[in-house]
Design an enzyme around this catalytic site. Sequence first.
Site, PDB file in Angstrom:
ATOM      1  N   CYS A   6     -15.145   9.108  -6.447  1.00  0.00           N
ATOM      2  CA  CYS A   6     -14.162   9.956  -5.778  1.00  0.00           C
ATOM      3  C   CYS A   6     -13.621   9.213  -4.556  1.00  0.00           C
ATOM      4  O   CYS A   6     -14.377   8.835  -3.677  1.00  0.00           O
ATOM      5  CB  CYS A   6     -14.821  11.273  -5.357  1.00  0.00           C
ATOM      6  SG  CYS A   6     -13.849  12.239  -4.203  1.00  0.00           S
TER       7      CYS A   6
ATOM      8  N   CYS B 177      -7.038  12.632  -2.011  1.00  0.00           N
ATOM      9  CA  CYS B 177      -6.111  13.551  -2.697  1.00  0.00           C
ATOM     10  C   CYS B 177      -6.078  14.938  -2.058  1.00  0.00           C
ATOM     11  O   CYS B 177      -5.048  15.606  -2.087  1.00  0.00           O
ATOM     12  CB  CYS B 177      -6.479  13.715  -4.153  1.00  0.00           C
ATOM     13  SG  CYS B 177      -7.422  12.379  -4.816  1.00  0.00           S
TER      14      CYS B 177
ATOM     15  N   THR C  89     -14.993  17.061   0.826  1.00  0.00           N
ATOM     16  CA  THR C  89     -14.880  15.700   0.302  1.00  0.00           C
ATOM     17  C   THR C  89     -14.216  14.780   1.322  1.00  0.00           C
ATOM     18  O   THR C  89     -13.144  15.086   1.826  1.00  0.00           O
ATOM     19  CB  THR C  89     -14.034  15.737  -0.992  1.00  0.00           C
ATOM     20  OG1 THR C  89     -14.754  16.481  -1.962  1.00  0.00           O
ATOM     21  CG2 THR C  89     -13.746  14.355  -1.522  1.00  0.00           C
TER      22      THR C  89
ATOM     23  N   GLU D   7     -19.607  14.319   0.540  1.00  0.00           N
ATOM     24  CA  GLU D   7     -19.224  15.682   0.896  1.00  0.00           C
ATOM     25  C   GLU D   7     -20.034  16.098   2.117  1.00  0.00           C
ATOM     26  O   GLU D   7     -21.143  15.600   2.324  1.00  0.00           O
ATOM     27  CB  GLU D   7     -19.503  16.653  -0.264  1.00  0.00           C
ATOM     28  CG  GLU D   7     -18.324  16.834  -1.218  1.00  0.00           C
ATOM     29  CD  GLU D   7     -18.186  15.714  -2.243  1.00  0.00           C
ATOM     30  OE1 GLU D   7     -19.204  15.059  -2.550  1.00  0.00           O
ATOM     31  OE2 GLU D   7     -17.064  15.478  -2.731  1.00  0.00           O
TER      32      GLU D   7
ATOM     33  N   HIS E 125      -4.473  20.380  -6.860  1.00  0.00           N
ATOM     34  CA  HIS E 125      -5.741  19.647  -6.885  1.00  0.00           C
ATOM     35  C   HIS E 125      -6.315  19.580  -8.297  1.00  0.00           C
ATOM     36  O   HIS E 125      -7.022  18.635  -8.634  1.00  0.00           O
ATOM     37  CB  HIS E 125      -6.751  20.240  -5.892  1.00  0.00           C
ATOM     38  CG  HIS E 125      -7.800  19.239  -5.503  1.00  0.00           C
ATOM     39  ND1 HIS E 125      -7.494  17.961  -5.103  1.00  0.00           N
ATOM     40  CD2 HIS E 125      -9.151  19.311  -5.491  1.00  0.00           C
ATOM     41  CE1 HIS E 125      -8.604  17.292  -4.874  1.00  0.00           C
ATOM     42  NE2 HIS E 125      -9.635  18.087  -5.103  1.00  0.00           N
TER      43      HIS E 125
ATOM     44  N   TYR F 138      -7.263  15.918 -10.643  1.00  0.00           N
ATOM     45  CA  TYR F 138      -8.412  15.487 -11.434  1.00  0.00           C
ATOM     46  C   TYR F 138      -8.019  14.486 -12.525  1.00  0.00           C
ATOM     47  O   TYR F 138      -8.773  14.219 -13.456  1.00  0.00           O
ATOM     48  CB  TYR F 138      -9.218  16.693 -11.935  1.00  0.00           C
ATOM     49  CG  TYR F 138     -10.205  17.112 -10.860  1.00  0.00           C
ATOM     50  CD1 TYR F 138      -9.744  17.527  -9.619  1.00  0.00           C
ATOM     51  CD2 TYR F 138     -11.575  17.003 -11.040  1.00  0.00           C
ATOM     52  CE1 TYR F 138     -10.624  17.838  -8.596  1.00  0.00           C
ATOM     53  CE2 TYR F 138     -12.460  17.316 -10.014  1.00  0.00           C
ATOM     54  CZ  TYR F 138     -11.981  17.734  -8.799  1.00  0.00           C
ATOM     55  OH  TYR F 138     -12.851  18.025  -7.791  1.00  0.00           O
TER      56      TYR F 138
ATOM     57  N   CYS G 298      -8.066  11.685 -11.493  1.00  0.00           N
ATOM     58  CA  CYS G 298      -9.044  10.694 -11.014  1.00  0.00           C
ATOM     59  C   CYS G 298     -10.155  10.485 -12.030  1.00  0.00           C
ATOM     60  O   CYS G 298     -10.640   9.371 -12.213  1.00  0.00           O
ATOM     61  CB  CYS G 298      -9.628  11.137  -9.677  1.00  0.00           C
ATOM     62  SG  CYS G 298     -10.607  12.671  -9.779  1.00  0.00           S
TER      63      CYS G 298
ATOM     64  N   GLU H 146     -18.696  17.473  -9.624  1.00  0.00           N
ATOM     65  CA  GLU H 146     -17.390  17.729  -9.013  1.00  0.00           C
ATOM     66  C   GLU H 146     -16.361  18.082 -10.092  1.00  0.00           C
ATOM     67  O   GLU H 146     -15.461  18.896  -9.865  1.00  0.00           O
ATOM     68  CB  GLU H 146     -16.949  16.517  -8.203  1.00  0.00           C
ATOM     69  CG  GLU H 146     -15.838  16.834  -7.227  1.00  0.00           C
ATOM     70  CD  GLU H 146     -15.519  15.667  -6.336  1.00  0.00           C
ATOM     71  OE1 GLU H 146     -15.512  14.527  -6.832  1.00  0.00           O
ATOM     72  OE2 GLU H 146     -15.280  15.894  -5.143  1.00  0.00           O
TER      73      GLU H 146
HETATM   74 FE1  SF4 Z   1     -12.062  13.046  -5.313  1.00  0.00          FE
HETATM   75 FE2  SF4 Z   1     -10.781  13.352  -7.610  1.00  0.00          FE
HETATM   76 FE3  SF4 Z   1     -10.795  15.348  -5.777  1.00  0.00          FE
HETATM   77 FE4  SF4 Z   1      -9.403  13.066  -5.409  1.00  0.00          FE
HETATM   78  S1  SF4 Z   1      -9.058  14.637  -6.988  1.00  0.00           S
HETATM   79  S2  SF4 Z   1     -10.658  14.106  -3.917  1.00  0.00           S
HETATM   80  S3  SF4 Z   1     -10.754  11.547  -6.291  1.00  0.00           S
HETATM   81  S4  SF4 Z   1     -12.533  14.530  -6.929  1.00  0.00           S
HETATM   82 FE    FE Z   2     -12.810  17.110  -5.600  1.00  0.00          FE
END
Ligand code: SF4
Ligand code: FE
Length: 481
Positions: free
Chosen positions: A98, A102, A189, A255, A290, A294, A296, A444
Amino acid sequence: MMTAEQYEQSLRLLNFEVYMFGKRVENVVDDPIIRPSMNAVAKTYEMAQRPEYEDIMTATSHITGKRINRFTHIHQNVGDLVKKSKMGRLMGRATGCCFQRCVGMDALNALSIVTFDIDKKHGTQYNQRFIKYLTFVQENDLTCDGAMTDPKGNRALAPHQQADPDLFLHVVEERADGVVVRGAKAHQTGAVNSHEIIVMPTIAMRAEDKDYAISFALPSDAKGILYIMGRQSCDTRKLESGNLDRGNALFGGHEALVVFDDVFVPWERIFMFKEYEFAGSLVENFASYHRQSYACKVGVGDVLIGAAQTAAEYNGAERASHVKDKIIEMNHLNETLYCGCISCASEGHKEPSGTYVVDKLLANVHKQNVTRFPYEIARLAQDIAGGLMVTMPAEDDFTSPATGKWLNKYYAGNCDVPTMNRMRILRLIENLTLGTAAVGYLTESMHGAGSPQAQRIMISRLANMGEKKRAAQKLSGIEDA
Ligand code: SF4
Ligand code: FE
């Protein structure tokens, strides 16, 4: 835009109050447990400097016309939304964890929409204030923590009904120059890698909860804000010598519980104050953005699939048909996730403020898939990795004169590959599926941006059931369909 080095230096200037393992952390940036998470955020600065990633990692500010990091950008068209999804995958692949930045981007975009909507109804001036703040963030290339999740106490009770009124962050004093807030935000986060903290309410609210309907931004080291770091499975391996047993040699996430112990917020930093009827909209916009973010996990999935394939090759098992099929399945699941984050972006639309927002139904479907597929991808990776992933001795045993020769001899796989390389790739799979990075890749994925049930509620609200029923009734010959 800042370079990665400038970002690191900028964090050193902050005076955070951080606690971990029962003690105050004096040097946050160099703390061995926190440092990998800082490296991951620093990567968002480094990648934005590289010409080959300019199109994905940077954007043109709609306020100043300057080149800015995409993590501070307000999406101006569908193309921006698509690039945001691609940036998430790119960054996930580059860090294998992570990268934290974001949440701030998603908070900024949600506020750009909701401040405009509040002003339209109430004649307030939040949007102007917000744009001033946004300009400050863009000009200084800041990382922001988007802080939504309150501790919530008894889930059956509204904020004002809680036995302890602080279980949702709220206003405890109104002054001529601002307000004083008290409460906490949980699971934050990247909190201690952020220059700013942007606070938003965590649920839709009614009139009785209006003291809880507040959104604002503060420097993360503002007086009265303190951070208590969360643990991660295998975190103290970062204190050991070498880097093999960490799995991911460089990067990680973090976190923290963020406590607001009577913190003063000046009016110019407040973007919602008692307009409780807009709390739900702010939550919904932030959550939808958000859930798109994801993307990510697709990038982290790329790393895990690459690790599984490498492990198979190091074992000499890559030609076995069941191994090939498992890799195909992992790719199928991972690319299905990619479809979700690209489609919710492609189907985005313009809000009255001018900001583009994702298709909320598709963003929720995407995140719902993210609560499941990484678990199956992780299961297949563990299947391919074999049991050695969790029974292998420590790096120090591999380098010790007494034991190293035995471990290198008996844990050899394909003889063309050094045994240590085989161990490294297995440790990476362990890290992603059981260790510190499993926080990001698995738990997560389950609970970040809202637990699975939150998406199911949104799916039930947004799926157009009337249209589906009409289509079926019409085709079946029902006359007045
Ligand atoms: Fe972390 Fe993914 Fe959330 Fe971005 S979207 S803060 S990389 S978990
Ligand atoms: Fe997250």
